[in-house]
Design an enzyme around this catalytic site. Structure first.
Site, PDB file in Angstrom:
ATOM      1  N   ARG A 174      44.443 175.907  72.210  1.00 50.23           N
ATOM      2  CA  ARG A 174      43.130 175.682  71.571  1.00 50.23           C
ATOM      3  C   ARG A 174      42.285 174.770  72.454  1.00 50.23           C
ATOM      4  O   ARG A 174      41.085 174.937  72.576  1.00 50.23           O
ATOM      5  CB  ARG A 174      43.321 175.087  70.182  1.00 50.23           C
ATOM      6  CG  ARG A 174      43.534 176.117  69.085  1.00 50.23           C
ATOM      7  CD  ARG A 174      44.649 177.115  69.389  1.00 50.23           C
ATOM      8  NE  ARG A 174      44.833 178.097  68.361  1.00 50.23           N
ATOM      9  CZ  ARG A 174      45.658 177.964  67.318  1.00 50.23           C
ATOM     10  NH1 ARG A 174      46.423 176.895  67.215  1.00 50.23           N
ATOM     11  NH2 ARG A 174      45.750 178.920  66.422  1.00 50.23           N
ATOM     12  N   ASP A 203      47.884 181.480  72.666  1.00 49.82           N
ATOM     13  CA  ASP A 203      47.274 181.732  71.351  1.00 49.82           C
ATOM     14  C   ASP A 203      45.979 182.493  71.579  1.00 49.82           C
ATOM     15  O   ASP A 203      45.699 182.916  72.720  1.00 49.82           O
ATOM     16  CB  ASP A 203      47.035 180.403  70.599  1.00 49.82           C
ATOM     17  CG  ASP A 203      47.209 180.581  69.087  1.00 49.82           C
ATOM     18  OD1 ASP A 203      46.472 181.394  68.514  1.00 49.82           O
ATOM     19  OD2 ASP A 203      48.087 179.930  68.504  1.00 49.82           O
ATOM     20  N   HIS A 277      48.356 186.094  66.938  1.00 49.32           N
ATOM     21  CA  HIS A 277      47.838 185.011  67.793  1.00 49.32           C
ATOM     22  C   HIS A 277      47.760 185.416  69.267  1.00 49.32           C
ATOM     23  O   HIS A 277      47.997 184.590  70.156  1.00 49.32           O
ATOM     24  CB  HIS A 277      48.720 183.759  67.648  1.00 49.32           C
ATOM     25  CG  HIS A 277      48.535 183.054  66.327  1.00 49.32           C
ATOM     26  ND1 HIS A 277      47.561 182.114  66.115  1.00 49.32           N
ATOM     27  CD2 HIS A 277      49.190 183.185  65.150  1.00 49.32           C
ATOM     28  CE1 HIS A 277      47.629 181.677  64.861  1.00 49.32           C
ATOM     29  NE2 HIS A 277      48.608 182.318  64.247  1.00 49.32           N
ATOM     30  N   ASP A 352      54.182 183.844  63.568  1.00 52.40           N
ATOM     31  CA  ASP A 352      53.424 183.375  62.403  1.00 52.40           C
ATOM     32  C   ASP A 352      52.115 184.140  62.248  1.00 52.40           C
ATOM     33  O   ASP A 352      51.558 184.659  63.217  1.00 52.40           O
ATOM     34  CB  ASP A 352      53.115 181.878  62.539  1.00 52.40           C
ATOM     35  CG  ASP A 352      52.343 181.562  63.818  1.00 52.40           C
ATOM     36  OD1 ASP A 352      52.643 182.166  64.863  1.00 52.40           O
ATOM     37  OD2 ASP A 352      51.422 180.722  63.756  1.00 52.40           O
ATOM     38  N   GLU A 353      51.647 184.170  61.015  1.00 52.68           N
ATOM     39  CA  GLU A 353      50.298 184.641  60.673  1.00 52.68           C
ATOM     40  C   GLU A 353      49.928 185.934  61.399  1.00 52.68           C
ATOM     41  O   GLU A 353      48.844 186.056  61.961  1.00 52.68           O
ATOM     42  CB  GLU A 353      49.282 183.540  60.996  1.00 52.68           C
ATOM     43  CG  GLU A 353      49.529 182.296  60.172  1.00 52.68           C
ATOM     44  CD  GLU A 353      48.648 181.106  60.585  1.00 52.68           C
ATOM     45  OE1 GLU A 353      48.231 180.375  59.683  1.00 52.68           O
ATOM     46  OE2 GLU A 353      48.412 180.914  61.789  1.00 52.68           O
ATOM     47  N   TRP A 419      57.677 176.041  58.434  1.00 51.95           N
ATOM     48  CA  TRP A 419      56.374 175.339  58.442  1.00 51.95           C
ATOM     49  C   TRP A 419      55.631 175.487  57.131  1.00 51.95           C
ATOM     50  O   TRP A 419      54.912 174.582  56.728  1.00 51.95           O
ATOM     51  CB  TRP A 419      55.518 175.809  59.620  1.00 51.95           C
ATOM     52  CG  TRP A 419      54.921 177.191  59.503  1.00 51.95           C
ATOM     53  CD1 TRP A 419      55.552 178.369  59.736  1.00 51.95           C
ATOM     54  CD2 TRP A 419      53.577 177.521  59.135  1.00 51.95           C
ATOM     55  NE1 TRP A 419      54.690 179.421  59.550  1.00 51.95           N
ATOM     56  CE2 TRP A 419      53.458 178.929  59.184  1.00 51.95           C
ATOM     57  CE3 TRP A 419      52.451 176.764  58.783  1.00 51.95           C
ATOM     58  CZ2 TRP A 419      52.271 179.590  58.874  1.00 51.95           C
ATOM     59  CZ3 TRP A 419      51.266 177.429  58.489  1.00 51.95           C
ATOM     60  CH2 TRP A 419      51.180 178.826  58.538  1.00 51.95           C
ATOM     61  N   TYR A 444      52.398 167.974  59.769  1.00 50.34           N
ATOM     62  CA  TYR A 444      51.276 168.552  60.533  1.00 50.34           C
ATOM     63  C   TYR A 444      50.317 167.443  60.975  1.00 50.34           C
ATOM     64  O   TYR A 444      49.528 166.907  60.190  1.00 50.34           O
ATOM     65  CB  TYR A 444      50.587 169.650  59.720  1.00 50.34           C
ATOM     66  CG  TYR A 444      51.160 171.021  60.094  1.00 50.34           C
ATOM     67  CD1 TYR A 444      52.527 171.180  60.303  1.00 50.34           C
ATOM     68  CD2 TYR A 444      50.333 172.131  60.280  1.00 50.34           C
ATOM     69  CE1 TYR A 444      53.059 172.404  60.677  1.00 50.34           C
ATOM     70  CE2 TYR A 444      50.866 173.366  60.653  1.00 50.34           C
ATOM     71  CZ  TYR A 444      52.228 173.487  60.855  1.00 50.34           C
ATOM     72  OH  TYR A 444      52.761 174.689  61.234  1.00 50.34           O
ATOM     73  N   ASP A 446      47.822 167.556  62.872  1.00 52.84           N
ATOM     74  CA  ASP A 446      46.396 167.872  63.037  1.00 52.84           C
ATOM     75  C   ASP A 446      45.616 167.606  61.747  1.00 52.84           C
ATOM     76  O   ASP A 446      44.389 167.570  61.764  1.00 52.84           O
ATOM     77  CB  ASP A 446      46.190 169.331  63.464  1.00 52.84           C
ATOM     78  CG  ASP A 446      46.804 170.332  62.498  1.00 52.84           C
ATOM     79  OD1 ASP A 446      47.887 170.033  61.948  1.00 52.84           O
ATOM     80  OD2 ASP A 446      46.217 171.411  62.286  1.00 52.84           O
ATOM     81  N   TRP A 490      48.448 170.702  66.353  1.00 52.23           N
ATOM     82  CA  TRP A 490      47.543 171.811  66.689  1.00 52.23           C
ATOM     83  C   TRP A 490      46.238 171.200  67.158  1.00 52.23           C
ATOM     84  O   TRP A 490      45.801 170.185  66.605  1.00 52.23           O
ATOM     85  CB  TRP A 490      47.323 172.705  65.463  1.00 52.23           C
ATOM     86  CG  TRP A 490      48.611 173.255  64.934  1.00 52.23           C
ATOM     87  CD1 TRP A 490      49.319 172.799  63.867  1.00 52.23           C
ATOM     88  CD2 TRP A 490      49.364 174.356  65.470  1.00 52.23           C
ATOM     89  NE1 TRP A 490      50.467 173.553  63.706  1.00 52.23           N
ATOM     90  CE2 TRP A 490      50.513 174.514  64.674  1.00 52.23           C
ATOM     91  CE3 TRP A 490      49.174 175.222  66.556  1.00 52.23           C
ATOM     92  CZ2 TRP A 490      51.476 175.492  64.925  1.00 52.23           C
ATOM     93  CZ3 TRP A 490      50.126 176.199  66.799  1.00 52.23           C
ATOM     94  CH2 TRP A 490      51.261 176.328  65.991  1.00 52.23           C
ATOM     95  N   THR A 491      45.593 171.833  68.148  1.00 51.95           N
ATOM     96  CA  THR A 491      44.512 171.089  68.799  1.00 51.95           C
ATOM     97  C   THR A 491      43.129 171.753  68.682  1.00 51.95           C
ATOM     98  O   THR A 491      42.276 171.511  69.531  1.00 51.95           O
ATOM     99  CB  THR A 491      44.855 170.854  70.286  1.00 51.95           C
ATOM    100  OG1 THR A 491      45.043 172.134  70.916  1.00 51.95           O
ATOM    101  CG2 THR A 491      46.087 170.009  70.441  1.00 51.95           C
ATOM    102  N   GLU A 492      42.923 172.536  67.633  1.00 49.10           N
ATOM    103  CA  GLU A 492      41.568 173.101  67.463  1.00 49.10           C
ATOM    104  C   GLU A 492      40.510 172.000  67.537  1.00 49.10           C
ATOM    105  O   GLU A 492      39.479 172.165  68.182  1.00 49.10           O
ATOM    106  CB  GLU A 492      41.435 173.800  66.094  1.00 49.10           C
ATOM    107  CG  GLU A 492      42.100 175.157  66.010  1.00 49.10           C
ATOM    108  CD  GLU A 492      43.509 175.079  65.493  1.00 49.10           C
ATOM    109  OE1 GLU A 492      44.148 174.005  65.636  1.00 49.10           O
ATOM    110  OE2 GLU A 492      43.997 176.084  64.949  1.00 49.10           O
TER     111      GLU A 492
HETATM  112  C1  ACM Z   1      51.457 177.717  62.057  1.00 51.72           C
HETATM  113  O1  ACM Z   1      51.012 176.620  61.679  1.00 51.72           O
HETATM  114  N1  ACM Z   1      50.670 178.783  62.061  1.00 51.72           N
HETATM  115  C2  ACM Z   1      52.828 177.861  62.471  1.00 51.72           C
END
Ligand code: ACM
Length: 633
Positions: A174, A203, A277, A352-353, A419, A444, A446, A490-492
């Site tokens: 990110r 990602d 992703h 994920d996702e 997670w 988390y 972030d 996470w670095t968004e």
């Molecule tokens: C995640 O936070 N999508 C693993």
């Protein structure tokens, strides 16, 4: 002369009294501590000795660290007669295992011993924390050193970790963090006895690892258009706009970082996040998608819709096509180079996702479902992960994935990173899989750590105290399957390393006690006192951290049609003063002692914490509308 002698006696007596009562601010909390009497002080004749070549690296690192702030030339040398000795044990001491150590400081010197170099490294970290905060100075302090000298209180410590996996995850997709930043992150985590860097390398927003056999991954996938402003709300690239923001790590960079980490007992688990992703990979190789989609490396634009119950859909394709053989040829090339570069037995494959909407409509995926005898598109993820499991096994590696790998059938040897709470981890452990715990609810990093009206907008909240009160082994689960846990950054919303520190600490200190210390020794009030001492150490080292723990916690409840205010401090020793009459509060305003039912009207709450008569932390200002919006947070 006599006067001087008496003065010296007085000083000695005070020093030993102080030493007897010395508060040790060790994070994470060691297993056994016995405090003694007196101190040992560093002087210009202090030396660091070591007994075997494998102990040399830690000894030299320690000597370097002690030399800078003191201004003394402290050298490491082989032999036993030094004032500080690092020794590898001749016969193993089973109790401390692979990473534990014993440390004994007396008035004469310090002995640290361990079965392996990792233990010496951790003993050294503890020793640094026993020294005054000035030991963190970035330059020689000379006469401006600590008032009581460079004193180490007499103490006997036996210490070893509760869990073998103590990780932090750093997302470099990110935002891109140059090699030196990654080393800085590793250096700091190692000081708090973390031993795994989970490196989220790919990602939608950037592919960060050179793959020599697939050059477009970094020629195209590592770069996106330059954008400012809140990540997630940004504008699409304009036609012909040059992609100038980004970067990637060459094989040489990766080897250098792995070596740097290994010197600090940190192993690196690389993550290649597939089949979702994957927008950056698809920007380079569109033929790997279902629709041959022309996508770009995403600069932080909105491209998914979240429906509030964990489900979502993607407006832009960011998934690899599981029915396409080219995808497996591509992944084989990627994982061949990843396996060759990273010595860690695990490769994290994400999982994920993953949005299945494009798969559902794809003829190839429909044919594959038919062949597999399933009507559930989710089963294609199980098929995909099964192929990856075999692919990695052929390269001598073990598959690790986010808890979605439980969906559609999990491969027998897979390890699960839980997670979405602890549920996936519990399910996996009950099936006999190993688990790394990283639930959003506790780990988390972030998420917003203070009041969301103060810290920048992020979609969820996580207080330091909540992280601290986390227990990674759920009731009824066989602890042998819980390898340990991580904090995930996470670095968004994190554009640089100083801010990465702000988001990571102090919560990663809290998590270090979760993963290293004994469960019975955890105590938030004691931890938070130590945390405040570490704030001072960070100030000395000019490192960034969050002081959100000083900001009042404000929530509301409904009592009939009344809105009731609840306020609490996160750390002890704070008084909260508030107003609801549209004036600024001070410490003569009402002091919060019990829930307050708000009278009707266009009320704004203002609340400020005080300690010892001085304001501390941020003033929190909340309108009635904002207070209504946080009922039962
Ligand atoms: C995640 O936070 N999508 C693993």
């Amino acid at each position: 002369m006599k006067k001087h002698f008496l003065h010296l006696l007085f000083l000695l007596a005070t020093a030993s009294l102080l030493a007897q009562n010395a508060t040790l601010n060790l994070i994470p909390q060691p297993v056994e501590i016995q405090q003694g009497t007196g101190t040992f002080a560093l002087t210009k004749s202090t030396t660091v000795g070591y007994n075997k070549p494998e102990a040399k690296a830690a000894a030299e690192m320690l000597a370097r660290h002690l030399s800078t702030p003191t201004g003394y030339v402290i050298l490491a040398k082989e032999g036993k007669s030094a004032s500080i000795n690092l020794s590898l044990k001749a016969t193993p001491y089973d109790k401390i295992g692979k990473e534990g150590y014993t440390l004994e400081a007396t008035t004469k010197g310090v002995n640290i011993s361990a079965n392996h170099a990792a233990g010496l490294f951790y003993g050294m970290q503890t020793l640094l924390q026993l020294l005054p905060k000035e030991i963190e100075s970035l330059s020689p302090l000379g006469g401006r050193g600590p008032g009581g000298g460079w004193a180490i209180p007499a103490v006997k410590i036996t210490d070893y970790p509760r869990f073998g996996w103590r990780g932090l995850m750093l997302d470099v997709s990110r935002h891109f963090f140059p090699k030196e930043d990654v080393k800085t992150y590793i250096d700091e985590m190692a000081r708090y006895k973390y031993n795994v860097l989970h490196w989220h390398l790919t990602d939608d927003n950037g592919w960060r690892l050179e793959i020599k056999s697939l050059p477009k991954l970094t020629e195209v996938g590592a770069w996106r258009v330059e954008r400012a402003g809140h990540f997630g709300d940004r504008e699409d690239p304009k036609p012909g706009e040059k992609a100038t923001y980004g970067g990637f790590y060459t094989h040489e960079d990766v080897r250098e970082i792995i070596q740097y980490a290994a010197e600090r007992n940190v192993t690196i688990v690389p993550e290649i996040d597939v089949p979702g992703h994957s927008m950056a990979a698809l920007a380079a190789y569109p033929e790997l998608s279902c629709t041959d989609a022309t996508v770009y490396v995403n600069p932080g634009t909105p491209f998914s819709d979240w429906w509030g119950n964990g489900t979502f859909s993607m407006k832009v394709e960011n998934t690899l096509n599981p029915s396409e053989e080219k995808v497996y040829e591509f992944l084989d090339k990627v994982f061949t180079e990843v396996a060759m570069l990273f010595p860690n037995p695990y490769i994290h494959v994400g999982g994920d996702e993953c949005y299945k909407g494009f798969w559902k409509n794809d003829p190839g995926c429909q044919a594959l479902m038919k062949k597999l005898g399933t009507h559930h598109v989710e089963d294609l993820q199980g098929y995909f992960m099964g192929r990856l499991d075999k692919m990695l096994a052929a390269k001598g590696k073990k598959l690790l994935g986010w808890d979605e790998i439980l969906e559609g059938g999990i491969s027998p040897g897979a390890t699960v990173m839980s997670w979405r709470g602890m549920k996936g981890g519990i399910e996996a452990a009950e099936m006999g899989h190993d688990v790394v715990m990283t639930p959003t609810t506790f780990a988390y990093l972030d998420y917003t750590q203070g009041d969301p009206t103060v810290d920048p907008r992020i979609y969820a909240r996580l207080r330091c105290k909540t992280s601290y009160n986390y227990e990674p082994v759920p009731d009824g689960v066989d602890a042998k399957h819980i390898l340990g846990g991580q904090g995930n950054l996470w670095t968004e919303q994190i554009p640089n390393m100083r801010y990465a520190f702000y988001m990571t600490y102090p919560r990663a200190w809290a998590l270090s006690e979760v993963y290293w210390s004994q469960k019975k020794d955890k105590n938030w009030d004691k931890f938070s006192q130590k945390m405040e001492a570490h704030f001072q150490r960070y100030d000395m080292a000019q490192k960034r951290y969050s002081k959100a723990v000083y900001d009042p916690i404000v929530t509301t409840k409904k009592d009939g049609d009344k809105l009731v205010l609840h306020m609490s401090p996160e750390v002890a020793g704070l008084d909260l003063y508030y107003t609801i009459d549209d004036v600024m509060p001070d410490n003569f305003s009402p002091k919060y002692t019990a829930p307050v039912a708000l009278p009707p009207g266009p009320i704004t709450l203002r609340v400020q914490a005080y300690r010892d008569g001085q304001p501390i932390g941020h003033l929190i200002t909340l309108t009635r509308g904002q207070l209504e919006a946080r009922v039962d947070w």
